[in-house]
Scaffold this motif. Structure first.
Motif, PDB file in Angstrom:
ATOM      1  N   LEU A  73      38.141  47.601  42.554  1.00 18.66           N
ATOM      2  CA  LEU A  73      37.391  48.744  43.071  1.00 18.66           C
ATOM      3  C   LEU A  73      37.331  49.844  42.005  1.00 18.66           C
ATOM      4  CD1 LEU A  73      38.733  49.035  46.744  1.00 18.66           C
ATOM      5  CD2 LEU A  73      36.491  48.211  45.992  1.00 18.66           C
ATOM      6  N   GLN A  74      37.467  49.455  40.757  1.00 19.84           N
ATOM      7  CA  GLN A  74      37.436  50.449  39.687  1.00 19.84           C
ATOM      8  C   GLN A  74      36.060  51.111  39.614  1.00 19.84           C
ATOM      9  OE1 GLN A  74      37.643  47.187  39.319  1.00 19.84           O
ATOM     10  NE2 GLN A  74      36.328  46.424  37.698  1.00 19.84           N
ATOM     11  N   ALA A  75      36.009  52.318  39.045  1.00 21.34           N
ATOM     12  CA  ALA A  75      34.756  53.079  38.982  1.00 21.34           C
ATOM     13  C   ALA A  75      33.678  52.286  38.248  1.00 21.34           C
ATOM     14  CB  ALA A  75      35.015  54.406  38.260  1.00 21.34           C
ATOM     15  N   SER A  76      32.410  52.650  38.525  1.00 20.73           N
ATOM     16  CA  SER A  76      31.315  51.856  37.960  1.00 20.73           C
ATOM     17  C   SER A  76      31.233  51.980  36.432  1.00 20.73           C
ATOM     18  CB  SER A  76      29.987  52.267  38.592  1.00 20.73           C
ATOM     19  OG  SER A  76      29.830  53.651  38.413  1.00 20.73           O
ATOM     20  N   ASN A  77      31.806  53.053  35.877  1.00 24.70           N
ATOM     21  CA  ASN A  77      31.764  53.172  34.402  1.00 24.70           C
ATOM     22  C   ASN A  77      32.975  52.511  33.733  1.00 24.70           C
ATOM     23  OD1 ASN A  77      33.561  55.133  35.358  1.00 24.70           O
ATOM     24  ND2 ASN A  77      33.149  56.536  33.666  1.00 24.70           N
ATOM     25  N   ALA A  78      33.782  51.781  34.543  1.00 22.40           N
ATOM     26  CA  ALA A  78      34.960  51.120  33.963  1.00 22.40           C
ATOM     27  C   ALA A  78      34.559  49.782  33.363  1.00 22.40           C
ATOM     28  CB  ALA A  78      36.007  50.895  35.055  1.00 22.40           C
ATOM     29  N   GLU A  79      35.192  49.440  32.261  1.00 21.51           N
ATOM     30  CA  GLU A  79      34.953  48.121  31.656  1.00 21.51           C
ATOM     31  C   GLU A  79      36.294  47.454  31.360  1.00 21.51           C
ATOM     32  OE1 GLU A  79      32.617  45.926  27.985  1.00 21.51           O
ATOM     33  OE2 GLU A  79      32.819  48.099  27.979  1.00 21.51           O
ATOM     34  N   ILE A  80      36.509  46.308  32.011  1.00 22.02           N
ATOM     35  CA  ILE A  80      37.754  45.568  31.753  1.00 22.02           C
ATOM     36  C   ILE A  80      37.508  44.754  30.496  1.00 22.02           C
ATOM     37  CG2 ILE A  80      39.322  43.793  32.656  1.00 22.02           C
ATOM     38  CD1 ILE A  80      38.412  44.799  35.483  1.00 22.02           C
ATOM     39  N   THR A  81      38.319  45.014  29.470  1.00 26.79           N
ATOM     40  CA  THR A  81      38.051  44.357  28.185  1.00 26.79           C
ATOM     41  C   THR A  81      39.059  43.243  27.894  1.00 26.79           C
ATOM     42  OG1 THR A  81      39.331  46.050  27.066  1.00 26.79           O
ATOM     43  CG2 THR A  81      36.949  46.386  27.144  1.00 26.79           C
ATOM     44  N   GLY A  82      40.067  43.090  28.761  1.00 22.09           N
ATOM     45  CA  GLY A  82      41.019  42.010  28.504  1.00 22.09           C
ATOM     46  C   GLY A  82      42.017  41.848  29.628  1.00 22.09           C
ATOM     47  N   GLY A  83      42.652  40.680  29.622  1.00 23.37           N
ATOM     48  CA  GLY A  83      43.738  40.436  30.564  1.00 23.37           C
ATOM     49  C   GLY A  83      43.310  39.660  31.784  1.00 23.37           C
ATOM     50  N   GLU A  84      44.287  39.448  32.670  1.00 27.65           N
ATOM     51  CA  GLU A  84      44.012  38.705  33.911  1.00 27.65           C
ATOM     52  C   GLU A  84      44.874  39.268  35.036  1.00 27.65           C
ATOM     53  OE1 GLU A  84      45.086  34.648  32.976  1.00 27.65           O
ATOM     54  OE2 GLU A  84      47.223  35.130  32.899  1.00 27.65           O
ATOM     55  N   ILE A  85      44.395  39.052  36.268  1.00 28.35           N
ATOM     56  CA  ILE A  85      45.154  39.453  37.464  1.00 28.35           C
ATOM     57  C   ILE A  85      45.233  38.207  38.333  1.00 28.35           C
ATOM     58  CG2 ILE A  85      45.206  40.964  39.490  1.00 28.35           C
ATOM     59  CD1 ILE A  85      43.275  42.849  37.915  1.00 28.35           C
ATOM     60  N   LEU A  86      46.393  37.554  38.310  1.00 26.92           N
ATOM     61  CA  LEU A  86      46.543  36.312  39.075  1.00 26.92           C
ATOM     62  C   LEU A  86      47.169  36.616  40.426  1.00 26.92           C
ATOM     63  CD1 LEU A  86      48.024  34.024  36.241  1.00 26.92           C
ATOM     64  CD2 LEU A  86      45.623  34.216  36.954  1.00 26.92           C
ATOM     65  N   LEU A  87      46.448  36.285  41.487  1.00 26.87           N
ATOM     66  CA  LEU A  87      46.989  36.445  42.840  1.00 26.87           C
ATOM     67  C   LEU A  87      47.162  35.045  43.413  1.00 26.87           C
ATOM     68  CD1 LEU A  87      47.648  38.437  45.240  1.00 26.87           C
ATOM     69  CD2 LEU A  87      45.337  37.945  46.014  1.00 26.87           C
ATOM     70  N   GLY A  88      48.419  34.656  43.636  1.00 28.20           N
ATOM     71  CA  GLY A  88      48.676  33.283  44.086  1.00 28.20           C
ATOM     72  C   GLY A  88      48.007  32.276  43.147  1.00 28.20           C
ATOM     73  N   GLY A  89      47.963  32.579  41.853  1.00 23.20           N
ATOM     74  CA  GLY A  89      47.409  31.663  40.855  1.00 23.20           C
ATOM     75  C   GLY A  89      45.915  31.805  40.600  1.00 23.20           C
ATOM     76  N   VAL A  90      45.208  32.627  41.417  1.00 16.35           N
ATOM     77  CA  VAL A  90      43.756  32.791  41.247  1.00 16.35           C
ATOM     78  C   VAL A  90      43.505  34.052  40.418  1.00 16.35           C
ATOM     79  CG1 VAL A  90      41.586  33.239  42.497  1.00 16.35           C
ATOM     80  CG2 VAL A  90      43.341  31.767  43.520  1.00 16.35           C
ATOM     81  N   ASN A  91      42.706  33.928  39.343  1.00 12.33           N
ATOM     82  CA  ASN A  91      42.398  35.127  38.544  1.00 12.33           C
ATOM     83  C   ASN A  91      41.315  35.944  39.247  1.00 12.33           C
ATOM     84  OD1 ASN A  91      41.990  37.105  36.662  1.00 12.33           O
ATOM     85  ND2 ASN A  91      41.318  35.724  35.009  1.00 12.33           N
ATOM     86  N   LEU A  92      41.709  37.084  39.785  1.00 16.04           N
ATOM     87  CA  LEU A  92      40.755  37.900  40.550  1.00 16.04           C
ATOM     88  C   LEU A  92      39.588  38.365  39.690  1.00 16.04           C
ATOM     89  CD1 LEU A  92      43.171  40.112  42.710  1.00 16.04           C
ATOM     90  CD2 LEU A  92      42.105  37.922  43.288  1.00 16.04           C
ATOM     91  N   LEU A  93      39.821  38.459  38.381  1.00 20.90           N
ATOM     92  CA  LEU A  93      38.744  38.945  37.502  1.00 20.90           C
ATOM     93  C   LEU A  93      37.624  37.914  37.344  1.00 20.90           C
ATOM     94  CD1 LEU A  93      40.799  40.783  34.728  1.00 20.90           C
ATOM     95  CD2 LEU A  93      39.778  41.708  36.818  1.00 20.90           C
ATOM     96  N   ASP A  94      37.904  36.650  37.720  1.00 23.62           N
ATOM     97  CA  ASP A  94      36.874  35.605  37.605  1.00 23.62           C
ATOM     98  C   ASP A  94      36.047  35.459  38.877  1.00 23.62           C
ATOM     99  OD1 ASP A  94      37.674  34.958  35.090  1.00 23.62           O
ATOM    100  OD2 ASP A  94      38.948  33.266  35.691  1.00 23.62           O
ATOM    101  N   LEU A  95      36.435  36.164  39.948  1.00 21.81           N
ATOM    102  CA  LEU A  95      35.763  35.939  41.230  1.00 21.81           C
ATOM    103  C   LEU A  95      34.461  36.731  41.334  1.00 21.81           C
ATOM    104  CD1 LEU A  95      38.775  36.115  43.733  1.00 21.81           C
ATOM    105  CD2 LEU A  95      37.849  34.137  42.526  1.00 21.81           C
ATOM    106  N   SER A  96      33.537  36.186  42.113  1.00 23.43           N
ATOM    107  CA  SER A  96      32.323  36.945  42.421  1.00 23.43           C
ATOM    108  C   SER A  96      32.718  38.033  43.422  1.00 23.43           C
ATOM    109  CB  SER A  96      31.285  36.029  43.069  1.00 23.43           C
ATOM    110  OG  SER A  96      31.782  35.595  44.328  1.00 23.43           O
ATOM    111  N   GLU A  97      31.830  39.000  43.616  1.00 28.79           N
ATOM    112  CA  GLU A  97      32.120  40.085  44.565  1.00 28.79           C
ATOM    113  C   GLU A  97      32.338  39.509  45.967  1.00 28.79           C
ATOM    114  OE1 GLU A  97      33.055  43.066  44.383  1.00 28.79           O
ATOM    115  OE2 GLU A  97      32.836  43.507  46.515  1.00 28.79           O
ATOM    116  N   GLU A  98      31.550  38.503  46.312  1.00 26.52           N
ATOM    117  CA  GLU A  98      31.684  37.891  47.642  1.00 26.52           C
ATOM    118  C   GLU A  98      33.059  37.225  47.808  1.00 26.52           C
ATOM    119  OE1 GLU A  98      29.831  34.249  50.145  1.00 26.52           O
ATOM    120  OE2 GLU A  98      28.852  34.788  48.258  1.00 26.52           O
ATOM    121  N   GLU A  99      33.505  36.529  46.753  1.00 29.55           N
ATOM    122  CA  GLU A  99      34.824  35.882  46.803  1.00 29.55           C
ATOM    123  C   GLU A  99      35.931  36.927  46.853  1.00 29.55           C
ATOM    124  OE1 GLU A  99      34.168  31.752  44.302  1.00 29.55           O
ATOM    125  OE2 GLU A  99      34.158  33.651  43.215  1.00 29.55           O
TER     126      GLU A  99
END
Ligand SMILES: Nc1ncnc2c1ncn2[C@@H]1O[C@H](COP(=O)(O)OP(=O)(O)OP(=O)(O)O)[C@@H](O)[C@H]1O
Ligand code: SF4
Ligand SMILES: [Mg+2]
Length: 350
Positions: A73-99
């Motif tokens: 839910l980061q601000a619209s001018n935010a840009e994630i330039t690296g890293g991963e957020i694994l929740l139960g093994g799933v990288n949240l940064l790879d998910l579509s908005e719907e997922e």
């Protein structure tokens, strides 16, 4: 599509003691007309199911930015330039908005900074929580079922069930914050992020709410990330903590261990400048200077302009995280120079 709960097995939840969330090298900038703000830089922490983690640091060090990024839910001018957020093994940064929507609120929810003042004044508190349940509860609840669920949530956070029919202005600040916590708990998340949950409250209500949150966490087997600029709050409620400075975690480890032997000069000064009600009387060490402008963070170690232990190396080279053993990590070239114990002044000299 399977949610984290389904992936985690029959119980639908990651079991206590197993890894729930792993944030690795998360880096995020805000793009502004004036330039890029390096708000989150190489942030790493891991949290097991049922554990509590504190993120502490001065205003503007990036605590809320990390939290919002975990929920995407980061601000619209935010840009994630690296890293991963694994929740139960799933990288949240790879998910579509719907997922991502499947995980938000049902797996991770948040008590937003200042949210206790964001209730809509024209609707009853219960109606506003019902709206959240309608949006995020896995199945449609009847009017009666919603009321039962809200009564259950109110009981958990120490509010009388009949209060659900009152308007926000009929709640005290403490009650509104309890209702905000009830809202965050509504879909029984595995992880709750509480961003400055007690900052606007007096110390007695603050203490009650922190105790309530701890009790709820134990009852529900939830994990919590507490965010606060107040290191005393973090001490009261967390098992592990990360000390943030200028977008980075500079010290990480068991809360008791960091309190007993802070190794990073910033953590040491933060603790030395915090009064203790229960500890010995001592003169508070001042934490001089201001946090840096994150559009132009200092070279090398970002703390060097304010650090009493800085050497030439500090301005030239960034220190890497070093493991001191037992999961106590510190990013400082000169951590062995930091005195053991806080800045103490004998009682008779005060
Ligand atoms: N949308 C944005 N655009 C540009 N800069 C931003 C934006 N949001 C936050 N910042 C900047 O990012 C940095 C980190 O802000 P953040 O709100 O994460 O800090 P914080 O540690 O939560 O502070 P506080 O204790 O005051 O809540 C600050 O320098 C802030 O000014
Ligand atoms: S690396 Fe240097 S400037 Fe940074 S905290 Fe350690 S001693 Fe201070
Ligand atoms: Mg904040």
């Amino acid at each position: 599509m399977t949610t984290t709960r389904e992936k985690a097995g029959e119980t639908g939840r990651v079991k206590p003691g197993e890894s729930l969330i792993e944030v690795n090298h998360l880096t995020m900038d805000y793009k502004t007309k004036e330039g890029r703000v390096s708000a989150v830089s190489d942030v790493t922490f891991h949290l097991k199911a049922g554990d509590s983690l504190g993120l502490v640091g001065e205003s503007g060090c990036g605590k809320t930015s990390v939290a919002l990024t975990l929920l995407r839910l980061q601000a619209s001018n935010a840009e994630i330039t690296g890293g991963e957020i694994l929740l139960g093994g799933v990288n949240l940064l790879d998910l579509s908005e719907e997922e991502m929507r499947l995980h938000r609120w049902s797996d991770i929810s948040m008590v937003f900074q200042g949210a206790m003042n964001a209730w809509n004044p024209v609707y009853r508190i219960g109606e506003q929580i019902r709206e959240a349940l309608d949006l995020h509860w896995p199945v449609k609840l009847t009017h009666e079922q919603s009321r039962e669920r809200i009564a259950e949530l109110f009981e958990l956070v120490g509010l009388p069930p009949e209060a659900m029919d009152r308007y926000p202005h009929e709640f005290s600040g403490g009650m509104r914050q309890r209702a905000t916590i009830a809202m965050a708990l509504s879909c029984n998340p595995q992880l709750i992020i509480a961003d400055e949950p007690t900052t606007a409250l007096d110390v007695i209500v603050q203490d009650q709410i922190l105790k309530e949150l701890k009790k709820v966490q134990a009852e529900l087997g939830m994990s919590i990330i507490y965010i606060s600029h107040d290191i005393a709050v973090i001490a009261e409620v967390t098992d592990h903590m990360g000390v943030m400075y200028a977008g980075k975690i500079v010290e990480y480890g068991g809360t008791d261990e960091i309190f007993a032997t802070p190794r990073h000069p910033y953590a040491w000064l933060l603790l030395s400048s915090t009064p203790s009600i229960t500890g010995p009387r001592r003169k508070l060490a001042p934490l001089v200077g201001e946090p840096p402008n994150l559009m132009k963070p200092p070279s090398g170690c970002r703390f060097h302009p304010r650090c009493p232990f800085a050497t030439d190396q500090c301005a030239a080279e960034e220190p890497a995280m070093e493991d001191l053993g037992g999961g106590h990590l510190v990013a400082c070239w000169n951590h062995e120079k930091v005195p053991v114990g806080l800045s103490e002044t004998p009682k008779e000299d005060l």
